[in-house]
Design an enzyme around this catalytic site. Structure first.
Site, PDB file in Angstrom:
ATOM      1  N   CYS A   1     -33.526  10.310  49.510  1.00 28.87           N
ATOM      2  CA  CYS A   1     -32.358  11.177  49.315  1.00 28.87           C
ATOM      3  C   CYS A   1     -31.368  10.613  48.300  1.00 28.87           C
ATOM      4  CB  CYS A   1     -31.668  11.454  50.641  1.00 28.87           C
ATOM      5  SG  CYS A   1     -32.655  12.503  51.716  1.00 28.87           S
TER       6      CYS A   1
ATOM      7  N   ASP B   1     -31.332  -0.219  48.896  1.00 30.10           N
ATOM      8  CA  ASP B   1     -31.930   0.305  50.137  1.00 30.10           C
ATOM      9  C   ASP B   1     -31.321  -0.272  51.411  1.00 30.10           C
ATOM     10  OD1 ASP B   1     -33.983   2.155  51.110  1.00 30.10           O
ATOM     11  OD2 ASP B   1     -34.984   0.392  51.928  1.00 30.10           O
TER      12      ASP B   1
ATOM     13  N   HIS C   1     -28.977   1.024  56.248  1.00 29.83           N
ATOM     14  CA  HIS C   1     -29.855   1.619  55.239  1.00 29.83           C
ATOM     15  C   HIS C   1     -28.996   2.107  54.075  1.00 29.83           C
ATOM     16  CE1 HIS C   1     -33.294   4.784  54.499  1.00 29.83           C
ATOM     17  NE2 HIS C   1     -33.455   3.705  53.754  1.00 29.83           N
TER      18      HIS C   1
ATOM     19  N   LYS D   1     -38.158  -2.733  56.321  1.00 28.42           N
ATOM     20  CA  LYS D   1     -37.556  -1.925  57.381  1.00 28.42           C
ATOM     21  C   LYS D   1     -37.670  -2.597  58.751  1.00 28.42           C
ATOM     22  CE  LYS D   1     -36.194   0.820  54.420  1.00 28.42           C
ATOM     23  NZ  LYS D   1     -36.404   2.165  53.971  1.00 28.42           N
TER      24      LYS D   1
ATOM     25  N   ARG E   1     -44.642   5.129  44.745  1.00 29.96           N
ATOM     26  CA  ARG E   1     -43.556   4.152  44.650  1.00 29.96           C
ATOM     27  C   ARG E   1     -43.794   3.140  43.539  1.00 29.96           C
ATOM     28  NH1 ARG E   1     -39.150   4.453  48.665  1.00 29.96           N
ATOM     29  NH2 ARG E   1     -39.778   6.231  49.911  1.00 29.96           N
TER      30      ARG E   1
ATOM     31  N   SER F   1     -34.131   8.360  53.732  1.00 34.92           N
ATOM     32  CA  SER F   1     -35.223   8.049  52.817  1.00 34.92           C
ATOM     33  C   SER F   1     -35.451   9.185  51.830  1.00 34.92           C
ATOM     34  CB  SER F   1     -36.500   7.806  53.619  1.00 34.92           C
ATOM     35  OG  SER F   1     -36.279   6.760  54.536  1.00 34.92           O
TER      36      SER F   1
ATOM     37  N   TYR G   1     -49.263   0.392  53.988  1.00 29.63           N
ATOM     38  CA  TYR G   1     -48.280   1.034  53.110  1.00 29.63           C
ATOM     39  C   TYR G   1     -46.829   0.659  53.393  1.00 29.63           C
ATOM     40  CZ  TYR G   1     -46.914   4.407  49.610  1.00 29.63           C
ATOM     41  OH  TYR G   1     -46.421   4.986  48.465  1.00 29.63           O
TER      42      TYR G   1
ATOM     43  N   ARG H   1     -44.375   5.818  55.801  1.00 26.67           N
ATOM     44  CA  ARG H   1     -44.059   5.274  57.112  1.00 26.67           C
ATOM     45  C   ARG H   1     -44.524   6.240  58.200  1.00 26.67           C
ATOM     46  NH1 ARG H   1     -39.402   5.696  58.268  1.00 26.67           N
ATOM     47  NH2 ARG H   1     -38.533   6.606  56.377  1.00 26.67           N
TER      48      ARG H   1
HETATM   49  P1  GTP Z   1     -35.952   5.523  49.902  1.00 24.24           P
HETATM   50  O1  GTP Z   1     -36.444   4.472  48.972  1.00 24.24           O
HETATM   51  O2  GTP Z   1     -37.044   6.325  50.517  1.00 24.24           O
HETATM   52  O3  GTP Z   1     -35.010   4.999  50.934  1.00 24.24           O
HETATM   53  O4  GTP Z   1     -35.214   6.653  48.982  1.00 24.24           O
HETATM   54  P2  GTP Z   1     -33.839   6.694  48.172  1.00 24.24           P
HETATM   55  O5  GTP Z   1     -32.732   7.092  49.074  1.00 24.24           O
HETATM   56  O6  GTP Z   1     -33.657   5.452  47.391  1.00 24.24           O
HETATM   57  O7  GTP Z   1     -34.067   7.935  47.187  1.00 24.24           O
HETATM   58  P3  GTP Z   1     -34.265   7.977  45.609  1.00 24.24           P
HETATM   59  O8  GTP Z   1     -33.058   7.527  44.846  1.00 24.24           O
HETATM   60  O9  GTP Z   1     -35.544   7.313  45.276  1.00 24.24           O
HETATM   61  O10 GTP Z   1     -34.402   9.543  45.366  1.00 24.24           O
HETATM   62  C1  GTP Z   1     -35.384  10.335  45.991  1.00 24.24           C
HETATM   63  C2  GTP Z   1     -35.584  11.621  45.256  1.00 24.24           C
HETATM   64  O11 GTP Z   1     -34.348  12.340  45.164  1.00 24.24           O
HETATM   65  C3  GTP Z   1     -36.063  11.424  43.821  1.00 24.24           C
HETATM   66  O12 GTP Z   1     -37.076  12.341  43.557  1.00 24.24           O
HETATM   67  C4  GTP Z   1     -34.851  11.704  42.992  1.00 24.24           C
HETATM   68  O13 GTP Z   1     -35.185  12.200  41.726  1.00 24.24           O
HETATM   69  C5  GTP Z   1     -34.060  12.711  43.835  1.00 24.24           C
HETATM   70  N1  GTP Z   1     -32.603  12.564  43.599  1.00 24.24           N
HETATM   71  C6  GTP Z   1     -31.889  11.413  43.611  1.00 24.24           C
HETATM   72  N2  GTP Z   1     -30.586  11.627  43.325  1.00 24.24           N
HETATM   73  C7  GTP Z   1     -30.459  12.956  43.134  1.00 24.24           C
HETATM   74  C8  GTP Z   1     -29.341  13.808  42.814  1.00 24.24           C
HETATM   75  O14 GTP Z   1     -28.199  13.379  42.627  1.00 24.24           O
HETATM   76  N3  GTP Z   1     -29.610  15.148  42.725  1.00 24.24           N
HETATM   77  C9  GTP Z   1     -30.869  15.651  42.901  1.00 24.24           C
HETATM   78  N4  GTP Z   1     -31.037  16.958  42.793  1.00 24.24           N
HETATM   79  N5  GTP Z   1     -31.938  14.883  43.193  1.00 24.24           N
HETATM   80  C10 GTP Z   1     -31.740  13.558  43.312  1.00 24.24           C
HETATM   81  C1  SPV Z   2     -37.859   4.473  53.181  1.00 24.62           C
HETATM   82  O1  SPV Z   2     -38.733   5.209  53.654  1.00 24.62           O
HETATM   83  O2  SPV Z   2     -36.656   4.557  53.524  1.00 24.62           O
HETATM   84  C2  SPV Z   2     -38.217   3.485  52.142  1.00 24.62           C
HETATM   85  C3  SPV Z   2     -39.623   3.290  51.844  1.00 24.62           C
HETATM   86  O3  SPV Z   2     -37.345   2.823  51.588  1.00 24.62           O
HETATM   87  S1  SPV Z   2     -40.447   2.269  52.985  1.00 24.62           S
HETATM   88  O4  SPV Z   2     -40.329   0.894  52.510  1.00 24.62           O
HETATM   89  O5  SPV Z   2     -41.835   2.689  53.014  1.00 24.62           O
HETATM   90  O6  SPV Z   2     -39.819   2.373  54.272  1.00 24.62           O
HETATM   91 MN    MN Z   3     -35.239   3.413  52.331  1.00 19.13          MN
END
Ligand code: GTP
Ligand code: SPV
Ligand code: MN
Length: 584
Positions: free
Chosen positions: A249, A272, A225, A205, A365, A247, A196, A56
């Site tokens: 996290c 999400d 979110h 979003k 992704r 994002s 993307y 983004r």
């Molecule tokens: P968006 O799709 O961007 O909104 O991200 P999201 O909030 O869904 O994050 P996601 O669950 O994909 O995790 C992002 C990164 O954080 C990944 O590389 C995970 O492996 C890492 N991660 C997720 N949960 C944990 C956790 O509990 N501990 C640690 N150390 N890393 C984590």
């Molecule tokens: C984020 O960035 O919070 C995502 C990926 O979930 S995107 O759809 O590219 O915004």
């Molecule tokens: Mn997101």
């Protein structure tokens, strides 16, 4: 739009399987998609973006409300008339040599009380294929719109790369210049130059957060979110939880959690986005408006997130910017305990571990149907959603923020959310690892003035039933030890924190009152069978007065940026917190 953008042809998307097969065949032919090994990843593809189009682009994202004040300091703003003029120039002829696809879609349930329709016009077949996974698209949606004579959000997207006769197409057409533009009063979206994720799949979003948050304010609900999950206790009692993390996290990972704590199970509702409305009894009910997961690949593995891996093994997935294995599969950092000896990396180059750089892009992704998640809760299909027991706000912070803190009440919970902070990630273009405030994990997604947004949160608390509203918690899975390692192992072990929160709500778990809220009393988090030392746990839960001094100095500065728009009640929360800290 056709007159403006001048496509070669127009295709109305019917949303059928046959159409999807034809489109993906064409994309394979054109080199945009690579068909993966049918045995490992049935009906799945890999795409590789232009290296300048991998996330983004917040710098290029605009909220064009009539008045600048209504966009607020967290958004880029331009006067609507000026922006419209600019967009008209950019879009003039922008689809030359390409097909214009018309995608009718609905976010949330087609049979919801007030279904939220959209029409995305795009010149990217990759977007059409991805939108079919992320949302309900096609003819039945269009028919329903007509039947209800319903409003829809017009969303126009162009990669901004017209093709002259005879010109060969790029594998990933896009433009150096990018614009992601929202007109909240008109409820329309214009996106130019990027193909993307959140820049281009406009139901996600742009619609379900930025435009929907502005709708929600007017209509008295919340577009957030957040993931949504169902947690069932050993006594077979179901609890629903939503959580907002910025994002990359941990939302997808928590939503698909494989609990390590004995006797508790987790089922997924969303990973999400959550739309939340007050129910008849003043409870807050959440639905997931999406139909797919657009998840971060790196860090997703059989050890950390087996439920995601199982969903991907069922196929029907589009991967973007991952690496390719020699046997026609995909790979990314953290997928398997051992690293393959040879890969084609996301830029198309031969890769070996000795190169010392990642093979997959950090924001690579997977785009996969949520129906493939084996632990999907049946309530996902319920148009009126699920009543929430708890809301978690969380970020990625090396220091200061304890593993879990329970807020005193709704207002102090809104304070926690409004001052949420996190180190930046690869999900957005720009520097990674810088701490920034990210209110409710919505900083890049609030479609109106952030002060008004916080007022709306406070108002929702007043409208709801205090006995039925979710309790609010702050979490941090990412606190580090002196040696830089994570204090808390995270992933499946996070179930122990969820359990503590539920037991707090039931009045069963002990807590220690601190200036910032309630943290687990010694022995109240179930760590049985977990390899964490008492010292590590103590450090993970610590509220350090010096760190919190620095933190409240920083939140005061953050609040100053809101100016007159910040609700007085939140300034009071800040003042009370400073007071309590001063008395420690
Ligand atoms: P968006 O799709 O961007 O909104 O991200 P999201 O909030 O869904 O994050 P996601 O669950 O994909 O995790 C992002 C990164 O954080 C990944 O590389 C995970 O492996 C890492 N991660 C997720 N949960 C944990 C956790 O509990 N501990 C640690 N150390 N890393 C984590
Ligand atoms: C984020 O960035 O919070 C995502 C990926 O979930 S995107 O759809 O590219 O915004
Ligand atoms: Mn997101």
């Amino acid at each position: 739009m056709a007159a403006l953008t001048q496509p070669d042809q127009i295709h109305w998307v019917d949303g059928s399987e046959a159409e999807y097969s034809k489109l993906t065949d064409e994309l394979v032919e054109a080199g945009t998609l690579v068909r993966l090994n049918e045995e490992k990843f049935p009906k799945s593809f890999a795409a590789f973006s232009d290296p300048r189009d991998v996330a983004r682009v917040e710098e290029r994202t605009y909220i064009c409300s009539k008045h600048e004040r209504d966009a607020g300091f967290t958004n880029n703003w331009m006067a609507p008339a000026r922006m419209r003029k600019k967009l008209k120039e950019l879009f003039r002829g922008s689809m030359r040599g390409r097909t214009m696809y018309v995608i009718p879609f609905v976010m949330g349930h087609l049979d919801a009380e007030d279904p939220k329709f959209g029409i995305e016009i795009t010149d990217s077949a990759y977007v059409v294929a991805s939108m079919r996974i992320m949302a309900h698209t096609g003819t039945d949606v269009l028919n329903k719109m007509v039947e209800l004579n319903a409003d829809f959000v017009p969303a126009v997207h162009s990669v901004g790369a017209p093709l002259e006769p005879g010109q060969t197409d790029a594998m990933w057409p896009c433009n150096e210049e990018k614009w992601i533009v929202h007109f909240p009063e008109e409820r329309s979206i214009w996106s130019y130059g990027s193909g993307y994720g959140g820049n281009a799949l406009l139901g996600k979003k742009c619609y379900s957060l930025r435009i929907a948050s502005a709708m929600a304010r007017q209509e008295g609900w919340l577009a957030e979110h957040m993931l949504i999950l169902k947690l069932t206790s050993p006594e077979n009692q179901a609890h629903y939880i939503a959580a907002a993390f910025p994002s990359a996290c941990g939302k997808t990972n928590l939503a698909l959690l494989n609990p390590t704590v004995k006797g508790w199970t987790v089922e997924t509702l969303g990973d999400d986005i959550a739309w939340m409305k007050l129910g008849k009894e003043g409870e807050l009910r959440a639905v997931n408006p999406e139909a797919g997961l657009f998840g971060v690949a790196p860090g997703t593995g059989w050890d950390t997130n087996p439920n995601a891996m199982k969903a991907l093994a069922r196929g029907n997935t589009i991967f973007t910017n991952v690496a390719l294995t020699d046997d026609g599969g995909v790979w990314w950092e953290g997928m398997t305990p051992t690293t393959p000896d040879h890969l084609i990396d996301w830029t198309g180059l031969d890769w070996t571990p000795a190169l010392g750089r990642p093979a997959a892009h950090p924001n690579s992704r997977f785009c996969t149907p949520i129906s493939q998640v084996a632990i999907l809760a049946e309530e996902y299909y319920q148009p009126d959603g699920v009543p929430l027991s708890a809301i978690f706000f969380g970020g990625r912070r090396k220091t200061t923020i304890p593993l879990v803190t329970q807020s005193r009440d709704w207002t102090s919970g809104v304070f926690m959310g409004s001052t949420l902070s996190s180190e930046t990630t690869a999900a957005a273009a720009g520097e990674v690892g810088v701490v920034r405030r990210d209110p409710m994990a919505m900083l890049p997604f609030i479609g109106y003035n952030a002060g008004d947004y916080l007022k709306h949160w406070l108002a929702m608390g007043k409208k709801g039933n205090p006995e039925r509203l979710p309790q609010i918690f702050l979490v941090n899975w990412f606190r580090r030890d002196h040696d830089g390692s994570f204090l808390w192992p995270g992933f499946g072990e996070n179930s122990r924190v969820l359990k503590w929160a539920i037991e707090r709500i039931q009045g069963r778990a002990a807590a220690k009152e601190t200036p910032i809220g309630f943290v687990p009393a010694q022995g109240s988090i179930d760590v049985e069978g977990m390899g964490i030392t008492a010292e590590q746990l103590r450090t993970a839960l610590a509220v350090d007065p010096d760190e919190w001094q620095t933190e409240t100095d920083s939140t005061a500065k953050w609040y100053e940026r809101f100016g007159e728009s910040l609700p007085e009640e939140l300034w009071l929360e800040q003042a009370h917190l400073e007071d309590r800290l001063a008395r420690v």
